[in-house]
Design a protein around this motif. Structure first.
Motif, short mmCIF file in Angstrom:
data_model
loop_
_atom_site.label_atom_id
_atom_site.label_comp_id
_atom_site.label_asym_id
_atom_site.label_seq_id
_atom_site.Cartn_x
_atom_site.Cartn_y
_atom_site.Cartn_z
N VAL A 1 -5.80 -7.18 -10.30
CA VAL A 1 -4.58 -6.30 -10.26
C VAL A 1 -4.68 -4.96 -9.72
CG1 VAL A 1 -2.77 -5.26 -11.66
CG2 VAL A 1 -3.41 -7.65 -12.01
N ILE A 2 -5.92 -4.52 -9.80
CA ILE A 2 -6.23 -3.16 -9.31
C ILE A 2 -6.46 -3.21 -7.74
CG2 ILE A 2 -7.81 -1.44 -9.49
CD1 ILE A 2 -8.16 -1.42 -12.26
N VAL A 3 -7.32 -4.13 -7.67
CA VAL A 3 -7.71 -4.41 -6.12
C VAL A 3 -6.29 -4.67 -5.43
CG1 VAL A 3 -8.92 -5.62 -4.49
CG2 VAL A 3 -10.06 -4.77 -6.40
N PHE A 4 -5.68 -5.56 -5.68
CA PHE A 4 -4.28 -6.26 -4.90
C PHE A 4 -3.34 -4.99 -5.06
CE2 PHE A 4 -6.55 -10.52 -5.36
CZ PHE A 4 -6.69 -10.52 -4.03
N SER A 5 -3.31 -4.46 -5.91
CA SER A 5 -1.98 -3.20 -6.01
C SER A 5 -2.41 -2.05 -4.86
CB SER A 5 -1.92 -2.58 -7.40
OG SER A 5 -2.94 -2.06 -7.85
N ALA A 6 -3.81 -1.89 -4.87
CA ALA A 6 -4.23 -0.84 -3.81
C ALA A 6 -4.00 -1.12 -2.41
CB ALA A 6 -5.61 -0.49 -4.30
N LEU A 7 -4.18 -2.42 -2.23
CA LEU A 7 -4.04 -3.12 -0.98
C LEU A 7 -2.68 -3.07 -0.43
CD1 LEU A 7 -6.69 -6.09 -0.74
CD2 LEU A 7 -6.81 -3.84 0.51
N THR B 1 -0.29 -1.18 -1.68
CA THR B 1 0.23 0.27 -1.45
C THR B 1 -0.51 0.99 -0.21
OG1 THR B 1 0.04 0.57 -4.01
CG2 THR B 1 0.04 2.78 -2.46
N LEU B 2 -1.69 0.40 0.23
CA LEU B 2 -1.95 0.86 1.51
C LEU B 2 -1.27 0.21 2.73
CD1 LEU B 2 -5.80 1.19 1.04
CD2 LEU B 2 -4.22 2.99 1.46
N SER B 3 -0.86 -0.83 2.58
CA SER B 3 -0.18 -1.69 3.61
C SER B 3 1.16 -0.97 3.75
CB SER B 3 -0.17 -3.23 3.20
OG SER B 3 0.45 -3.59 2.36
N LEU B 4 1.97 -0.79 2.53
CA LEU B 4 3.31 -0.19 2.62
C LEU B 4 3.24 1.17 3.27
CD1 LEU B 4 4.78 -1.50 -1.02
CD2 LEU B 4 5.08 -2.09 1.45
N PHE B 5 2.16 1.86 2.81
CA PHE B 5 1.83 3.25 3.45
C PHE B 5 1.80 3.33 5.01
CE2 PHE B 5 -0.75 6.84 5.06
CZ PHE B 5 -0.14 7.62 4.92
#
Length: 120
Positions: A23-29, A31-35
């Motif tokens: 969950v942490i890894v995919f939420s970070a990915l 977030t970065l893609s949306l940014f």
């Protein structure tokens, strides 16, 4: 019976750690893609708005010649730069000397004591 419960408890803790990590890894990915998709273009647009008055094209810049800048001044500057850049490097001898280090005997590193059978 206690061993089976302990084993299943360890397995369930492993799954919790696995799911938390995923969950942490995919939420970070995400977030970065949306940014990068939405946040970066907005930031670039704001940067263009802020710096719009300062933009000049190369065609718009007028080159003015300095009448006091002569060839002697250019030669003195280039000679000073050449001397400064060549002075930074030392010319050292390229001969390498390798000396063998003398190793002192230490019973702690000796393997002979490990192979002798002293249980007689």
């Amino acid at each position: 019976m206690a061993n089976i419960l302990l084993f299943t408890d360890q397995i369930s803790q492993g799954y919790i750690i696995l799911i938390t990590g995923l969950v942490i890894v995919f939420s970070a990915l995400l977030t970065l893609s949306l940014f990068f998709q939405h946040g970066l273009p907005v930031m670039l647009y704001l940067y263009k708005i802020i710096t719009k008055g300062r933009e000049k094209k190369i065609k718009d810049i007028k080159v003015e010649a300095d009448k006091e800048f002569t060839g002697e001044i250019a030669a003195a500057i280039s000679l000073a730069l050449h001397m400064y850049l060549n002075e930074q490097h030392d010319n050292e001898n390229a001969v390498l000397t390798i000396k063998q280090a003398r190793k002192l005997y230490s019973p702690w590193s000796s393997k002979i004591y490990g192979i002798q059978n002293r249980l007689k």
